[in-house]
Write an enzyme that holds these catalytic residues in place. Structure first.
Site, PDB file in Angstrom:
ATOM      1  N   PRO A  10       0.885  -1.068  -0.079  1.00 45.52           N
ATOM      2  CA  PRO A  10       0.482   0.393  -0.055  1.00 45.52           C
ATOM      3  C   PRO A  10       0.837   1.235   0.008  1.00 45.52           C
ATOM      4  CG  PRO A  10      -0.539  -1.040   1.965  1.00 45.52           C
ATOM      5  CD  PRO A  10       0.694  -1.909   1.453  1.00 45.52           C
ATOM      6  N   ARG A  13       4.133   3.434  -5.470  1.00 44.03           N
ATOM      7  CA  ARG A  13       3.973   4.433  -5.789  1.00 44.03           C
ATOM      8  C   ARG A  13       2.726   3.393  -6.043  1.00 44.03           C
ATOM      9  NH1 ARG A  13       9.632   5.049  -8.433  1.00 44.03           N
ATOM     10  NH2 ARG A  13       9.489   2.623  -7.831  1.00 44.03           N
ATOM     11  N   GLY A  98      -0.501  -7.350 -10.588  1.00 46.03           N
ATOM     12  CA  GLY A  98       0.788  -6.120 -11.154  1.00 46.03           C
ATOM     13  C   GLY A  98       2.337  -6.047 -11.564  1.00 46.03           C
ATOM     14  N   THR A  99       2.322  -6.891  -9.579  1.00 43.83           N
ATOM     15  CA  THR A  99       3.463  -6.736  -9.978  1.00 43.83           C
ATOM     16  C   THR A  99       4.333  -7.534 -11.375  1.00 43.83           C
ATOM     17  OG1 THR A  99       3.583  -7.440  -7.278  1.00 43.83           O
ATOM     18  CG2 THR A  99       5.671  -8.134  -8.414  1.00 43.83           C
ATOM     19  N   HIS A 154      11.986   4.186 -19.484  1.00 43.37           N
ATOM     20  CA  HIS A 154      11.265   4.347 -18.194  1.00 43.37           C
ATOM     21  C   HIS A 154      12.676   5.204 -16.701  1.00 43.37           C
ATOM     22  CE1 HIS A 154       9.245   1.050 -19.818  1.00 43.37           C
ATOM     23  NE2 HIS A 154       8.718   1.481 -18.606  1.00 43.37           N
ATOM     24  N   LYS A 158      14.056   1.913 -12.010  1.00 41.10           N
ATOM     25  CA  LYS A 158      13.276   1.280 -12.670  1.00 41.10           C
ATOM     26  C   LYS A 158      14.528   0.520 -12.502  1.00 41.10           C
ATOM     27  CE  LYS A 158      11.167  -1.464 -16.414  1.00 41.10           C
ATOM     28  NZ  LYS A 158      10.336  -2.481 -15.575  1.00 41.10           N
ATOM     29  N   THR A 165       7.043  -5.212 -20.489  1.00 43.92           N
ATOM     30  CA  THR A 165       6.803  -4.690 -21.918  1.00 43.92           C
ATOM     31  C   THR A 165       6.987  -4.983 -23.826  1.00 43.92           C
ATOM     32  OG1 THR A 165       4.673  -2.840 -20.837  1.00 43.92           O
ATOM     33  CG2 THR A 165       4.892  -3.131 -22.750  1.00 43.92           C
TER      34      THR A 165
HETATM   35  P1  NAP Z   1       7.570   1.244  -5.224  1.00 45.32           P
HETATM   36  O1  NAP Z   1       6.764   2.257  -5.246  1.00 45.32           O
HETATM   37  O2  NAP Z   1       8.555   0.441  -5.181  1.00 45.32           O
HETATM   38  O3  NAP Z   1       6.287  -0.234  -4.485  1.00 45.32           O
HETATM   39  C1  NAP Z   1       6.969  -1.506  -3.936  1.00 45.32           C
HETATM   40  C2  NAP Z   1       6.367  -2.143  -2.957  1.00 45.32           C
HETATM   41  O4  NAP Z   1       6.241  -3.189  -2.363  1.00 45.32           O
HETATM   42  C3  NAP Z   1       6.788  -0.976  -1.432  1.00 45.32           C
HETATM   43  O5  NAP Z   1       5.729  -0.710  -0.643  1.00 45.32           O
HETATM   44  C4  NAP Z   1       7.898  -1.931  -0.581  1.00 45.32           C
HETATM   45  O6  NAP Z   1       8.105  -1.516   0.769  1.00 45.32           O
HETATM   46  C5  NAP Z   1       6.773  -3.476  -0.983  1.00 45.32           C
HETATM   47  N1  NAP Z   1       7.699  -4.138  -0.939  1.00 45.32           N
HETATM   48  C6  NAP Z   1       9.031  -4.430  -1.245  1.00 45.32           C
HETATM   49  N2  NAP Z   1       9.461  -5.915  -0.256  1.00 45.32           N
HETATM   50  C7  NAP Z   1       8.791  -6.259   0.310  1.00 45.32           C
HETATM   51  C8  NAP Z   1       8.028  -7.542   1.004  1.00 45.32           C
HETATM   52  N3  NAP Z   1       9.891  -8.225   0.529  1.00 45.32           N
HETATM   53  N4  NAP Z   1       7.023  -7.940   1.736  1.00 45.32           N
HETATM   54  C9  NAP Z   1       5.907  -6.945   1.525  1.00 45.32           C
HETATM   55  N5  NAP Z   1       6.110  -5.496   0.013  1.00 45.32           N
HETATM   56  C10 NAP Z   1       7.309  -5.820  -0.190  1.00 45.32           C
HETATM   57  O7  NAP Z   1       7.109   0.516  -6.819  1.00 45.32           O
HETATM   58  P2  NAP Z   1       5.621   0.551  -7.870  1.00 45.32           P
HETATM   59  O8  NAP Z   1       6.334   1.838  -8.418  1.00 45.32           O
HETATM   60  O9  NAP Z   1       4.011   0.896  -6.783  1.00 45.32           O
HETATM   61  O10 NAP Z   1       5.352  -0.783  -8.451  1.00 45.32           O
HETATM   62  C11 NAP Z   1       5.282  -1.622  -7.425  1.00 45.32           C
HETATM   63  C12 NAP Z   1       5.368  -3.388  -8.755  1.00 45.32           C
HETATM   64  O11 NAP Z   1       4.629  -2.741  -9.987  1.00 45.32           O
HETATM   65  C13 NAP Z   1       6.848  -3.723  -9.628  1.00 45.32           C
HETATM   66  O12 NAP Z   1       6.590  -4.572  -9.139  1.00 45.32           O
HETATM   67  C14 NAP Z   1       6.681  -3.081 -10.673  1.00 45.32           C
HETATM   68  O13 NAP Z   1       7.129  -4.068 -11.682  1.00 45.32           O
HETATM   69  C15 NAP Z   1       5.387  -3.222 -11.446  1.00 45.32           C
HETATM   70  N6  NAP Z   1       4.354  -2.601 -12.367  1.00 45.32           N
HETATM   71  C16 NAP Z   1       3.433  -2.988 -12.841  1.00 45.32           C
HETATM   72  C17 NAP Z   1       3.403  -2.215 -13.627  1.00 45.32           C
HETATM   73  C18 NAP Z   1       1.148  -2.889 -14.103  1.00 45.32           C
HETATM   74  O14 NAP Z   1       1.275  -2.246 -15.240  1.00 45.32           O
HETATM   75  N7  NAP Z   1       1.652  -4.136 -13.964  1.00 45.32           N
HETATM   76  C19 NAP Z   1       2.832  -1.547 -14.288  1.00 45.32           C
HETATM   77  C20 NAP Z   1       3.596  -0.303 -13.197  1.00 45.32           C
HETATM   78  C21 NAP Z   1       4.478  -1.525 -12.036  1.00 45.32           C
HETATM   79  P3  NAP Z   1       9.225  -1.066   1.210  1.00 45.32           P
HETATM   80  O15 NAP Z   1       8.697   0.357   1.454  1.00 45.32           O
HETATM   81  O16 NAP Z   1       9.249  -1.290   2.628  1.00 45.32           O
HETATM   82  O17 NAP Z   1      10.316  -0.978   0.790  1.00 45.32           O
END
Ligand code: NAP
Length: 268
Positions: A10, A13, A98-99, A154, A158, A165
């Site tokens: 949560p 981003r 989405g991960t 990007h 990243k 993609t």
């Molecule tokens: P982000 O801002 O780094 O957020 C990731 C979140 O996951 C953070 O809150 C982080 O917590 C948490 N996390 C890290 N390790 C964890 C663990 N072991 N257990 C539980 N939570 C954990 O990244 P984001 O930009 O939001 O992207 C999240 C994911 O979505 C990535 O895999 C990204 O590649 C993907 N993504 C997908 C799309 C799509 O369209 N499918 C688009 C954009 C991004 P901390 O802050 O404590 O590290």
């Protein structure tokens, strides 16, 4: 009736955008969050997140066992995302993932588990509807203009390159035209990497800069002409209409679907 949703990640981003989206959807209800920090707190204890009184769990198993939910949205990192998705399927909570960065083996394992448990699951490397359309248009055009290069751009945080993609775009192109060598057979890189990475003959160029979010330009070249198909995500809110579609769709399936294009209705 509300669709009850758990969000993993949560504070991230994407996760915080998902919470905003759920908050604005009248049929969606956030019921809990899985976070690796803040165990025992509630979401409204966290500054910068909406004032919603739902519990936060560090332990995903505990969350899924004690909270009644229909869907888990996972937006974390591959290792945690895989684990959360496995647990959710076992608890009959339908995952929308989405991960990015799950391996093919992990996806196959999740697909088997989803079928065994008769639980729907949707995994999409790109939830932006425009990006999915961009890939479909590229696939359509590549039959007629088979020489193609990809420039994906990007943000500089990243971790992986090229993007999922870009890789997926090449796979889609390969479905409709034979793999072909491109460029001059004797071309030489004076500076290594100048021609980008190569996947099945297609060059992929990865740009990483602050200010960018997620962008892809595909250039198709033919005699005396080029066609450029481009998609830009300027903010993470661009992914949320796809996440919403997946949350609604996952309730009606009993197996794993990979890719947003497989739940979009392309019929005219
Ligand atoms: P982000 O801002 O780094 O957020 C990731 C979140 O996951 C953070 O809150 C982080 O917590 C948490 N996390 C890290 N390790 C964890 C663990 N072991 N257990 C539980 N939570 C954990 O990244 P984001 O930009 O939001 O992207 C999240 C994911 O979505 C990535 O895999 C990204 O590649 C993907 N993504 C997908 C799309 C799509 O369209 N499918 C688009 C954009 C991004 P901390 O802050 O404590 O590290």
């Amino acid at each position: 009736m509300h669709i009850k949703i758990i969000v993993a990640g949560p504070r991230g981003r994407m996760g915080s955008e998902a919470i905003n989206m759920i908050n604005e959807e009248p049929n969606f209800q956030l019921v809990a969050c899985i976070d690796r920090k803040n165990n025992g707190k509630t979401l409204n204890d966290i500054e910068s997140l909406p004032n919603i009184d739902v519990p936060i769990f560090e332990n995903a198993e505990e969350c899924l066992a004690s909270i009644e939910a229909d869907v888990l949205i996972d937006l974390t990192i591959p290792e945690a995302g895989f684990n959360h998705t496995m647990l959710a399927i076992k608890h009959k909570v339908r995952p929308v993932v989405g991960t990015s960065g799950l391996t093919n083996n992990q996806i196959e394992e999740l697909a088997d588990l989803a079928v065994k448990n008769e639980v729907g699951c949707i995994i999409a490397p790109n939830f932006a509807v425009g990006a999915v359309l961009m890939m479909q248009f590229v696939q359509m055009a590549s039959k007629f203009l088979p020489d193609i290069e990809i420039i994906e751009k990007h943000h500089d945080q990243k971790l992986d390159a090229p993007s999922g993609t870009a890789m997926k775009t090449v796979d889609l192109i390969n479905e409709v035209r034979p793999v072909k060598a491109q460029g001059h057979p004797d071309e030489e890189e004076v500076l290594p990497g100048a021609r980008g990475a190569e996947k099945d003959g297609i060059r992929i160029h990865s740009v990483r800069l602050p200010g960018l979010v997620a962008h892809q330009e595909v250039i198709l070249g033919g005699e005396g002409q080029t066609l450029t198909i481009q998609h830009d995500s300027f903010s993470r809110s661009s992914f949320m209409s796809g996440v919403k579609l997946a949350v609604e769709h996952v309730l009606s399936i009993n197996s794993l679907i990979y890719g947003l294009e497989n739940i979009m209705d392309f019929e005219q």
